[in-house]
Write an enzyme that holds these catalytic residues in place. Sequence first.
Site, short mmCIF file in Angstrom:
data_model
loop_
_atom_site.label_atom_id
_atom_site.label_comp_id
_atom_site.label_asym_id
_atom_site.label_seq_id
_atom_site.Cartn_x
_atom_site.Cartn_y
_atom_site.Cartn_z
N HIS A 1 -6.56 2.21 2.94
CA HIS A 1 -7.23 1.47 4.02
C HIS A 1 -7.51 2.58 5.27
O HIS A 1 -6.84 3.54 5.41
CB HIS A 1 -6.55 0.38 4.61
CG HIS A 1 -5.11 0.74 5.24
ND1 HIS A 1 -4.86 1.30 6.51
CD2 HIS A 1 -3.84 0.50 4.80
CE1 HIS A 1 -3.66 1.42 6.60
NE2 HIS A 1 -2.97 0.89 5.67
P1 TYD Z 1 -0.23 -2.48 5.15
O1 TYD Z 1 -0.55 -1.99 6.62
O2 TYD Z 1 -1.36 -2.80 4.41
O3 TYD Z 1 0.76 -1.48 4.35
P2 TYD Z 1 0.59 0.04 3.89
O4 TYD Z 1 -0.80 0.50 4.46
O5 TYD Z 1 1.61 0.64 4.38
O6 TYD Z 1 0.65 -0.01 2.39
O7 TYD Z 1 0.71 -3.56 5.55
C1 TYD Z 1 1.26 -4.30 4.33
C2 TYD Z 1 1.76 -5.80 4.90
O8 TYD Z 1 2.62 -5.59 5.92
C3 TYD Z 1 0.39 -6.46 5.64
O9 TYD Z 1 -0.28 -7.29 4.75
C4 TYD Z 1 0.73 -7.16 6.93
C5 TYD Z 1 2.43 -6.66 7.03
N1 TYD Z 1 2.56 -5.53 8.31
C6 TYD Z 1 2.98 -6.47 9.35
O10 TYD Z 1 3.13 -7.67 9.31
N2 TYD Z 1 2.87 -5.63 10.57
C7 TYD Z 1 2.91 -4.33 10.57
O11 TYD Z 1 3.08 -3.71 11.68
C8 TYD Z 1 2.54 -3.83 9.46
C9 TYD Z 1 2.00 -2.17 9.38
C10 TYD Z 1 2.19 -4.50 8.26
#
Ligand code: TYD
Length: 139
Positions: free
Chosen positions: A53
């Site tokens: 993303h």
């Molecule tokens: P995401 O940022 O998509 O993970 P990555 O990029 O590390 O693979 O986050 C995954 C899920 O975690 C997202 O759908 C919601 C949750 N989340 C939170 O609740 N708070 C946060 O600060 C983060 C980063 C994620």
Amino acid sequence: MENNKSKINLISLPKIEDRRGNLSVIEKDIIPFEMKRVYYLYDVPSGSERGGHAHKDLQEFLVALSGSFDVILHDGISESTVILNKPNIGLLIPTGVWRELKNFSSGAVCLVVASDVYIEDDYIRDFEEFMCSKKTTGK
Ligand code: TYD
């Protein structure tokens, strides 16, 4: 420390070496934004990938607190890969950069210092949409 490719922005953290164990610190002047949130990735299964993303406004600073992983960055024009494997070197990811995290070693821990609280609307999770946004907004 800044790499020759402008989008790879590595920052050295102070390292206080000690026979009892080393210590590094992230103080507010080291990164170019106000820290609003810290989270960390851990227990990442072998072969698993994170990220995938970009953010409209958020800036992030990543550090491999333990182990190693690759960060693939795309700024809308070109792609580059950074290997993070030192707890005293961090990667600054500015606004509007697509990132993927891959090749996590066993026991890797990725610390993320973020410029804002979690806002799902700030994410661009579709690569085509990301590329379109770069063309239309230029950000
Ligand atoms: P995401 O940022 O998509 O993970 P990555 O990029 O590390 O693979 O986050 C995954 C899920 O975690 C997202 O759908 C919601 C949750 N989340 C939170 O609740 N708070 C946060 O600060 C983060 C980063 C994620």
